[in-house]
Design an enzyme around this catalytic site. Structure first.
Site, PDB file in Angstrom:
ATOM      1  N   ASP A 132       0.863  -1.186   0.000  1.00 51.01           N
ATOM      2  CA  ASP A 132       0.000   0.000   0.000  1.00 51.01           C
ATOM      3  C   ASP A 132       0.899   1.235   0.000  1.00 51.01           C
ATOM      4  O   ASP A 132       1.155   1.849   1.031  1.00 51.01           O
ATOM      5  CB  ASP A 132      -0.914  -0.011   1.216  1.00 51.01           C
ATOM      6  CG  ASP A 132      -2.006   1.036   1.087  1.00 51.01           C
ATOM      7  OD1 ASP A 132      -2.022   1.755   0.069  1.00 51.01           O
ATOM      8  OD2 ASP A 132      -2.828   1.137   2.008  1.00 51.01           O
ATOM      9  N   CYS A 135       0.640   4.677   2.005  1.00 51.09           N
ATOM     10  CA  CYS A 135      -0.404   4.596   3.005  1.00 51.09           C
ATOM     11  C   CYS A 135      -0.033   5.659   4.041  1.00 51.09           C
ATOM     12  O   CYS A 135       1.146   5.852   4.329  1.00 51.09           O
ATOM     13  CB  CYS A 135      -0.390   3.214   3.635  1.00 51.09           C
ATOM     14  SG  CYS A 135      -1.665   3.020   4.863  1.00 51.09           S
ATOM     15  N   HIS A 366       3.392   6.597   5.734  1.00 48.24           N
ATOM     16  CA  HIS A 366       4.197   5.619   6.471  1.00 48.24           C
ATOM     17  C   HIS A 366       4.569   4.382   5.661  1.00 48.24           C
ATOM     18  O   HIS A 366       5.021   3.398   6.215  1.00 48.24           O
ATOM     19  CB  HIS A 366       3.592   5.279   7.844  1.00 48.24           C
ATOM     20  CG  HIS A 366       2.154   4.888   7.843  1.00 48.24           C
ATOM     21  ND1 HIS A 366       1.240   5.411   8.721  1.00 48.24           N
ATOM     22  CD2 HIS A 366       1.479   4.018   7.082  1.00 48.24           C
ATOM     23  CE1 HIS A 366       0.051   4.879   8.492  1.00 48.24           C
ATOM     24  NE2 HIS A 366       0.178   4.028   7.506  1.00 48.24           N
ATOM     25  N   HIS A 441       4.491   3.866  13.403  1.00 47.89           N
ATOM     26  CA  HIS A 441       3.387   4.304  12.548  1.00 47.89           C
ATOM     27  C   HIS A 441       2.026   3.964  13.116  1.00 47.89           C
ATOM     28  O   HIS A 441       1.024   4.501  12.684  1.00 47.89           O
ATOM     29  CB  HIS A 441       3.538   3.737  11.145  1.00 47.89           C
ATOM     30  CG  HIS A 441       2.925   2.381  10.951  1.00 47.89           C
ATOM     31  ND1 HIS A 441       3.326   1.273  11.637  1.00 47.89           N
ATOM     32  CD2 HIS A 441       1.921   1.971  10.137  1.00 47.89           C
ATOM     33  CE1 HIS A 441       2.618   0.237  11.261  1.00 47.89           C
ATOM     34  NE2 HIS A 441       1.748   0.620  10.360  1.00 47.89           N
TER      35      HIS A 441
END
Lengths: 518, 248
Positions: A132, A135, A366, A441
Site C-alpha cells: 500500500d 499509506c 508511512h 506508525h
C-alpha cells in the site's frame, strides 16, 4: 550463492536454538536492543529495535516460536527480517525496527533502512515500501467540541459513511476520467488544488507538499491504472478508517497550540488510507521486474521476498518513478476524502468548512521510499530512505517541514486501531541521529489476520465498541475482528516506547467517538 | 528606403531613393561600387554602369556573387546587404576615428545618468551625523518603544520599519490586520538544534531563527495567495453520488 528464504530458515532455525539466537541480541538500555552481525548471514550493518518490556516479550516470543522444531508457516519473525534487511547491499547506519514492528513481506512492517545513493551497489526494494504505497494518515482539526458533536454523533457517522465509500470494491463519488487520472498521478495534490477539492493551506501541511516530483505515469501499467481509476476518493478496507476523534490529552501545549489544538474535548477527523489497488498493482509489477534484474546483476539477498534492484538500474528507476505516481495517487485520495469529510461536516452543522476551521494539521506517509540528506558518521550523505510502517519524524528547524512547525518539530500522526486511541507526536533531534528521522506508525499487528478471525467473534467486537460509546459504520462487519484492538499491540505501549527512547515526543492523545471503515 | 544607411554613406539623394524603381536601384548599385565597394577595377565596371542594358540583371547577379553576397532571392535584400557591406568597408577604412566617436558618446551618456539636479527636498540637506539629528532619532525610538542601537542610523531603520508596517494608513484604519494573533511561543525554552557553547550566542541564534521563520511564513503566505488566485480560475469540484459504491 543464492540462498532461498526457506533454506535460510530451515538451516538456521534447526541448527541454532533459541538460547543461542539470544546471544546475538543485546539489550542496550530499557528501550533499545542491538542485533549483532552474524544473527543472519552477510549482515553489512547491525540491526537495532526499540521495545519496552511488554513489546519485548512479544518480539522474543515470536522468535522463540520460530525456533521451535517444525516452526510456524508464513513470514519470518520480525527480528530476523530486520537482520536480513541489514544484509542488503548499500545499507548504511543500521537496520531499524520501530516499536510496532511485526512480520511483513520481505521487510518487517515497522522497519526503516537507508541506502547510500552514491554507492552503485545500493538497492531499492518494493518490499521496503510495502504494497500500500504511501499509506498514510491525515488529521483535520475543527473548532467544534465534544458537546457540539455528541448529540449528532450517529448522524455525523452516517453522513461520513455516505460521503466516503468504504470496503473492498468500493467506488468513489468524485467523477474521474482516464485523463484526469494521468494528470493526478503526475501532479498529486496539485491536481486536487487545481480542481478545487482542497485548500492552499492543505498543501503546506502535507509531507512532500503532497506531490512527488519524479512521478512518471508512463511507467505505470495499464492494469494499475484500470484498478485505480474508480477507487479514487474511497477509503478501502483492511486497517483503513476515517474517525471522528476527541482530544483526550495534551502533553505539549505549545506544540499543540501550533497545530491549532487548544483544549481537551476539541473535535478532529483522522483519515487513514493509501493508494488502494493502484499502489498494490505498482508494487506487484515491480517485484516481477526486480526478480529478473537480480539474476542479471547478481544481487544476493537472504530472502526471496527481499526482491530489489540497483537504484540506478532501469528497474530501480522505473520503480521509483511509478512508486512516486502511486504516492501521488494516495495524496489525491486523501485529499478527496478531506473534501468529502468537510462536506459531511458542513451539511451536518450548516456551516462552511472554513467557519468550522477544518484545517489539515498534517499528512504523513508511512509506506514510502524517499531521497533525503542525512549525517552518517559525521558526513552528509544522500540516502534512499525506505520507511515501511514507519513515519518520518523530522526535528525542529528541518528545512523540509512546514514553516508553522519549525519550532515544534514535524507532527507525526499515529493512528491507533479501531476503537482505541491515536496520537500526535513530534519529531526530535535524537530521532534524526538514531533512526534517520523515523518513528513508529501505529499499533502494529500482534495476531495475524487469520488468527484474529479464528479467535474473535465480530459481534462481540462490535458490542464492545458500542459499550465504549463509539458509533461505527462498517461495510463488512464479518471482517471487523481482523482489526479488533485485541489483534494489535497496544498503541500506547508503542508510543510510550518512542517517547521514552527519545526518537519522537508525545504531543496529543485522541480518542474516537465514531469510526467508519471497510 | 534605407535612409539612415544612405545618409551615413553620404549618398546625395539619401532621402529620395525608391528601391522598387529600376532606375533608382541600378544607379545606387553603380554608385556603391564606384564610390564605396570598389570590388572591380575601373575598366571592369563598364557593364554594371550600363544601367539601361537589358542584360543588367545578369550583370547584377554576377556582381553579387563576385562580392560574395549570401542573399540570392530578393534584389531589395541584396541591395540592403550591399549597403551594409559598404558601411562596413567605410568603417574599416577609418575605424580608429569611429571608435573614438562611439567611446566619447558612451562616456557622455554615462555622465548624463548621474543626477545633477539640485535637491529641493530639505531631508537631503540634513546632516545625519549631527547631534541634533541623533537626539531626534532617539526621541522617535523612545516613542515607538524601539530599542536603541549604538548606530543611530540602524535605530532609524528599525523605526521606519515599524512606521511602514504598523502605522500606515490602512493599518491604522484596520488595526486587526496587523496585530499578531495567537499565543506567544516560549522560544527561549525551545530546542535550537545545536549548541554554540555560549548562552548569549545561543539566544542570538534563536532570534535569527525567528526572523528567518518570519520571512518564510511571509513567503508561504504569498505562495498560498498565488494558489488561491489560480484556483479562482481553475477550480470546479464535482461530486456524483450515483457513482458511489460501498464495497463488502
Amino acid at each position: 550463492m543464492y540462498v532461498s528464504t526457506k533454506g535460510v530458515k530451515k538451516k538456521k532455525m534447526v541448527v541454532r536454538q533459541y538460547q543461542e539466537e539470544l546471544k546475538y541480541l543485546e539489550k542496550i538500555n530499557n528501550y533499545c536492543w542491538r542485533i549483532k552481525k552474524g544473527f543472519q548471514p552477510n549482515m553489512n550493518v547491525e540491526g537495532i529495535f526499540y521495545v519496552n518490556n511488554t513489546l519485548e516479550k512479544l518480539m522474543l516470543e515470536e522468535l522463540r516460536n520460530a525456533c521451535k522444531p517444525g516452526g510456524i508457516g508464513g513470514f519470518l519473525p520480525g527480528v530476523k527480517q530486520i537482520a536480513n534487511v541489514a544484509a542488503l547491499p548499500g545499507i548504511v547506519g543500521k537496520s531499524v525496527g520501530l516499536p510496532d514492528v511485526h512480520s511483513g513481506y520481505g521487510f518487517a512492517i515497522g522497519n526503516m533502512a537507508a541506502f547510500d545513493m552514491n554507492n552503485p551497489k545500493s538497492i531499492v526494494s518494493p518490499g521496503g515500501v510495502g504494497f500500500d504505497i504511501n499509506c498514510g494518515v491525515r488529521l483535520l482539526r475543527t473548532n467544534l467540541f465534544e458537546k457540539d458533536v455528541a448529540p449528532v454523533k450517529e448522524q455525523l457517522a452516517q453522513s461520513m459513511f455516505d460521503h466516503i465509500p468504504v470496503g473492498v470494491g468500493s467506488k468513489g463519488i468524485i467523477p474521474m476520467t482516464a485523463r484526469d487520472l494521468e494528470e493526478a498521478l503526475e501532479m498529486g495534490m496539485d491536481w486536487s488544488l487545481r480542481e478545487g477539492y482542497v485548500w492552499a493551506e492543505d498543501k503546506e501541511h502535507c509531507e512532500e507538499y503532497g506531490r512527488m516530483l519524479n512521478a512518471d505515469p508512463s511507467k505505470v501499467s495499464m492494469r494499475a491504472k484500470k484498478r485505480g481509476l474508480p477507487q479514487l476518493g474511497t477509503l478501502g478496507a483492511g486497517n483503513h478508517y476515517a474517525e471522528i476523534q476527541i482530544v483526550d490529552e495534551i502533553y505539549n501545549k505549545w506544540a499543540a497550540s501550533k497545530m491549532g489544538i487548544e483544549e481537551k474535548g476539541q473535535v478532529c477527523v483522522m483519515i487513514h488510507s493509501g493508494s488502494r489497488g493502484f499502489g498494490h498493482q505498482v508494487a506487484t509489477d515491480a517485484l516481477v521486474q526486480m526478480e529478473k534484474a537480480m539474476k542479471r546483476d547478481n544481487i544476493e539477498t537472504n530472502d526471496r521476498q527481499l526482491a530489489c534492484a540497483h537504484i540506478n538500474s532501469r528497474e530501480g528507476q522505473d520503480y521509483l518513478k511509478s512508486m512516486a505516481a502511486a504516492a501521488n495517487f494516495a495524496w489525491v485520495n486523501r485529499s478527496s476524502m478531506t473534501f468529502l469529510s468537510r462536506q459531511a461536516f458542513a451539511k451536518q452543522f450548516h456551516m462552511s468548512p472554513d467557519d468550522l476551521d477544518m484545517h489539515v494539521i498534517y499528512d504523513v506517509s508511512h509506506n514510502i521510499a524517499k531521497i533525503e540528506e542525512h549525517i552518517v558518521d559525521g558526513k552528509q550523505k544522500t540516502l534512499l530512505v525506505h520507511r515501511k510502517g514507519s513515519t518520518r519524524a523530522f526535528p525542529p528547524h528541518h528545512p523540509l517541514i512546514p514553516v508553522d512547525y519549525q519550532l515544534t518539530g514535524q507532527p507525526v500522526l499515529i493512528g491507533g486501531t479501531m476503537g482505541t486511541c491515536s496520537y500526535v507526536l513530534t519529531g526530535t533531534e535524537q530521532g534524526m541521529q538514531e533512526t534517520f528521522g523515523s518513528t513508529c506508525h501505529g499499533a502494529g499487528r500482534a495476531l495475524s489476520r487469520a488468527k484474529s478471525r479464528r479467535n474473535l467473534d465480530y459481534k462481540e467486537v462490535l458490542d464492545k465498541l458500542e459499550e465504549l460509546g463509539i458509533s461505527i459504520r462498517v461495510a463488512s462487519p464479518k471482517l471487523v475482528m481482523e482489526e479488533a484492538p485485541e489483534s494489535y499491540k497496544n498503541v500506547t505501549d508503542v508510543v510510550n516506547t518512542c517517547h521514552a527512547a527519545g526518537i519522537s515526543h508525545k504531543c496529543i492523545k485522541l480518542r474516537p467517538i465514531a469510526v467508519i471503515k471497510g | 528606403m534605407f535612409e539612415r544607411k544612405l545618409k551615413a554613406l553620404d549618398y546625395i539623394d539619401w532621402d529620395k531613393v525608391n528601391g522598387n524603381d529600376v532606375q533608382h536601384f541600378r544607379k545606387l548599385v553603380t554608385w556603391l561600387e564606384d564610390q564605396k565597394i570598389r570590388h572591380y577595377r575601373i575598366e571592369d565596371r563598364k557593364e554594371l554602369r550600363d544601367i539601361n542594358s537589358e542584360n543588367w540583371p545578369q550583370t547584377f547577379a554576377k556582381y553579387c556573387s563576385d562580392v560574395a553576397c549570401p542573399i540570392t532571392t530578393c534584389p531589395l535584400d541584396q541591395l540592403e546587404w550591399l549597403l551594409g557591406f559598404a558601411i562596413r568597408l567605410e568603417f574599416e577604412d577609418d575605424h580608429k576615428n569611429y571608435q573614438q566617436a562611439t567611446g566619447n558618446k558612451a562616456k557622455n551618456k554615462q555622465e548624463a545618468a548621474v543626477p545633477c539636479v539640485k535637491s529641493s527636498n530639505p531631508l537631503d540637506n540634513l546632516d545625519f551625523e549631527s547631534n541634533d539629528f541623533k537626539n531626534g532619532v532617539n526621541v522617535i525610538a523612545k516613542i515607538l518603544q524601539v530599542p536603541q542601537h549604538p548606530n543611530h542610523l540602524i535605530t532609524l531603520e528599525a523605526c521606519s520599519k515599524i512606521v511602514c508596517k504598523r502605522l500606515n494608513p490602512s493599518a491604522l484604519e484596520n488595526p486587526n490586520s496587523v496585530i499578531v494573533k495567537g499565543k506567544a511561543f516560549p522560544i527561549l525554552e525551545a530546542d535550537l538544534g545545536f549548541d554554540m557553547g555560549d548562552k548569549v550566542l545561543n539566544t542570538a541564534a534563536k532570534i535569527l531563527r525567528l526572523l528567518y521563520i518570519h520571512d518564510i511564513r511571509d513567503l508561504q503566505t504569498k505562495i498560498n495567495e498565488a494558489i488561491v488566485s489560480v484556483q479562482n480560475i481553475t477550480a470546479n469540484p464535482k461530486t456524483d453520488t450515483k457513482l458511489g459504491k460501498v464495497g463488502i
